[in-house]
Design a protein around this motif. Structure first.
Motif, short mmCIF file in Angstrom:
data_model
loop_
_atom_site.label_atom_id
_atom_site.label_comp_id
_atom_site.label_asym_id
_atom_site.label_seq_id
_atom_site.Cartn_x
_atom_site.Cartn_y
_atom_site.Cartn_z
N ILE A 239 0.84 -1.20 0.00
CA ILE A 239 0.00 0.00 0.00
C ILE A 239 0.87 1.25 0.00
O ILE A 239 0.65 2.18 -0.79
CB ILE A 239 -0.95 -0.01 1.21
CG1 ILE A 239 -2.02 -1.09 1.03
CG2 ILE A 239 -1.63 1.35 1.38
CD1 ILE A 239 -2.90 -1.29 2.24
N TRP A 292 -5.94 12.33 -7.89
CA TRP A 292 -6.45 12.09 -6.54
C TRP A 292 -7.58 11.06 -6.56
O TRP A 292 -7.64 10.20 -5.67
CB TRP A 292 -6.95 13.39 -5.93
CG TRP A 292 -7.60 13.19 -4.60
CD1 TRP A 292 -6.98 13.08 -3.39
CD2 TRP A 292 -9.00 13.04 -4.34
NE1 TRP A 292 -7.90 12.88 -2.39
CE2 TRP A 292 -9.15 12.84 -2.95
CE3 TRP A 292 -10.14 13.06 -5.15
CZ2 TRP A 292 -10.40 12.67 -2.35
CZ3 TRP A 292 -11.37 12.87 -4.56
CH2 TRP A 292 -11.50 12.68 -3.18
N PHE A 296 -7.37 7.66 -4.51
CA PHE A 296 -8.37 7.43 -3.48
C PHE A 296 -9.07 6.08 -3.68
O PHE A 296 -9.21 5.29 -2.74
CB PHE A 296 -9.40 8.56 -3.50
CG PHE A 296 -10.51 8.38 -2.49
CD1 PHE A 296 -10.30 8.66 -1.15
CD2 PHE A 296 -11.76 7.93 -2.89
CE1 PHE A 296 -11.32 8.50 -0.23
CE2 PHE A 296 -12.78 7.76 -1.98
CZ PHE A 296 -12.56 8.05 -0.65
N ILE A 297 -9.49 5.80 -4.91
CA ILE A 297 -10.17 4.53 -5.19
C ILE A 297 -9.23 3.36 -4.95
O ILE A 297 -9.61 2.34 -4.33
CB ILE A 297 -10.71 4.52 -6.63
CG1 ILE A 297 -11.81 5.59 -6.79
CG2 ILE A 297 -11.25 3.16 -7.00
CD1 ILE A 297 -12.30 5.76 -8.20
N THR A 298 -7.99 3.48 -5.41
CA THR A 298 -7.03 2.39 -5.22
C THR A 298 -6.73 2.17 -3.74
O THR A 298 -6.64 1.03 -3.28
CB THR A 298 -5.73 2.71 -5.98
OG1 THR A 298 -6.03 3.01 -7.35
CG2 THR A 298 -4.78 1.53 -5.94
N ALA A 299 -6.57 3.26 -3.00
CA ALA A 299 -6.27 3.13 -1.57
C ALA A 299 -7.42 2.47 -0.83
O ALA A 299 -7.20 1.62 0.05
CB ALA A 299 -5.96 4.51 -0.98
N ARG A 300 -8.65 2.86 -1.14
CA ARG A 300 -9.79 2.25 -0.47
C ARG A 300 -9.83 0.74 -0.73
O ARG A 300 -10.11 -0.05 0.18
CB ARG A 300 -11.09 2.91 -0.96
CG ARG A 300 -11.34 4.31 -0.43
CD ARG A 300 -11.59 4.29 1.07
NE ARG A 300 -12.75 3.50 1.40
CZ ARG A 300 -13.99 3.97 1.49
NH1 ARG A 300 -14.21 5.26 1.26
NH2 ARG A 300 -14.99 3.20 1.82
N TYR A 301 -9.55 0.35 -1.95
CA TYR A 301 -9.58 -1.08 -2.28
C TYR A 301 -8.47 -1.82 -1.55
O TYR A 301 -8.70 -2.89 -0.94
CB TYR A 301 -9.44 -1.28 -3.78
CG TYR A 301 -9.27 -2.72 -4.18
CD1 TYR A 301 -10.34 -3.60 -4.15
CD2 TYR A 301 -8.02 -3.20 -4.57
CE1 TYR A 301 -10.17 -4.94 -4.50
CE2 TYR A 301 -7.84 -4.52 -4.93
CZ TYR A 301 -8.93 -5.38 -4.89
OH TYR A 301 -8.75 -6.70 -5.23
N VAL A 303 -6.88 -0.98 1.19
CA VAL A 303 -7.12 -1.01 2.64
C VAL A 303 -8.16 -2.07 2.99
O VAL A 303 -8.06 -2.75 4.02
CB VAL A 303 -7.54 0.39 3.14
CG1 VAL A 303 -8.05 0.33 4.57
CG2 VAL A 303 -6.38 1.36 3.04
N SER A 304 -9.19 -2.24 2.14
CA SER A 304 -10.17 -3.30 2.39
C SER A 304 -9.53 -4.67 2.29
O SER A 304 -9.83 -5.58 3.08
CB SER A 304 -11.34 -3.18 1.40
OG SER A 304 -10.91 -3.44 0.07
#
Length: 318
Positions: A239, A292, A296-301, A303-304
């Motif tokens: 990440i 951004w 943001f979308i990549t980070a959310r995925y 982190v899940s």
């Protein structure tokens, strides 16, 4: 009848007398109420320092603000239509994705391998563990300058050591993306190795000792025991590196400035060229806002995925 007199406990000269709760000065009530707000001031300052530039950049993305147009007005989604309809933008997306995926994958594989080697108790491993952190102590800009000199086909040390003569150009249109990935691997593989090594040393030893007594091979213990428990640490490293590689700028710009042509033009370099070089602030802000959204979308995925790996490692999820 004898009476016993209680003797006051003697105070040791080396130990000061204990301070009782009643001896402490009373803190005024207004100071107790104010303390939580004072402690939150640094966090508020950091949040404002992050959100204000972001809000200004997002606001500029809906204007036609540029150096040649000092009196901007709202154009709403015209900048987004212009950027998304530009083939150079999609080339930048391709370069950014290729760089991020390749660099993160290779750094993760090499970092895990280095961590496994450093986990062995040996003098060489302990020395190498100290030397490994040196690339992280060099600023990426300085590392880019060093590697640019090493890549030089005329007097660069790489061509001389590898016997490539003075004809092989590391920063040509064909080789530039590979070369900047190589520099990123050199700088940040130690980060992954140190993070994974900390994870390995925090694992419980009992399962490995029991498997060793039962005659299990090293590869079996790594695949069945170590790797499942180590996944959360590896994903944390992935990440960090993937998010950083999506917005890479510094050493790529020093090495190639996004060239030759658009061979290494990432989204960050595209935003820099539009905002700083071409002085089209709204178009550059549009680049950054789209970047951004991607981050943001990549980070959310990711982190899940990390949350699922942590629950699986803890035995809460099959």
């Amino acid at each position: 009848m004898t009476t016993q007199t209680s003797k006051a406990p003697s105070t040791s000269p080396d130990r000061p007398p204990a301070v009782r709760r009643g001896d402490l000065p009373e803190v005024p009530a207004w100071r107790r109420r104010l303390r939580p707000y004072l402690l939150s001031v640094p966090a508020v300052v950091i949040v404002v320092g992050i959100l204000y530039p972001f809000a200004v950049g997002a606001y500029y993305a809906f204007l036609n603000y540029a150096a040649v147009n000092p009196d901007p007005h709202f154009v709403w989604f015209d900048n987004f239509a212009s950027v998304l309809g530009d083939q150079v933008f999609w080339k930048s997306v391709q370069v950014t994705a290729t760089f991020a995926v390749a660099a993160t994958f290779i750094e993760t594989v090499l970092g895990v391998g280095l961590a496994l080697l450093l986990n062995r108790s040996s003098i060489i491993g302990k020395i190498f563990e100290k030397v490994l952190i040196l690339p992280l102590m060099i600023a990426p800009v300085i590392a880019g300058v060093i590697w640019k000199l090493m890549f030089n086909p005329q007097f660069g040390v790489l061509n001389h050591v590898l016997g490539l003569g003075n004809t092989f150009d590391w920063l040509s249109a064909r080789n530039a993306l590979f070369s900047v990935i190589l520099v990123d691997i050199w700088i940040f593989t130690p980060f992954v190795a140190i993070l994974v090594l900390a994870g390995i040393r925090s694992l419980p030893r009992e399962p490995f000792e029991a498997s060793e007594v039962d005659g299990a091979s090293w590869f079996y213990m790594f695949r069945k025991l170590m790797l499942p428990m180590l996944w959360p640490y590896i994903l944390v490293a992935v990440i960090f590196r993937f998010m950083d590689n999506l917005k890479v700028f510094d050493h790529i710009y020093v090495l190639t400035a996004g060239g030759p042509g658009v061979a290494t033009r990432t989204l960050q370099i595209g935003a820099f060229e539009d905002s700083i070089i071409n002085l089209d602030y709204s178009r550059g802000s549009t680049y950054m806002l789209l970047l951004w959204v991607i981050v943001f979308i990549t980070a959310r995925y990711l982190v899940s995925v990390l949350g699922k790996a942590q629950r699986r490692a803890a035995g809460a999820e099959s």
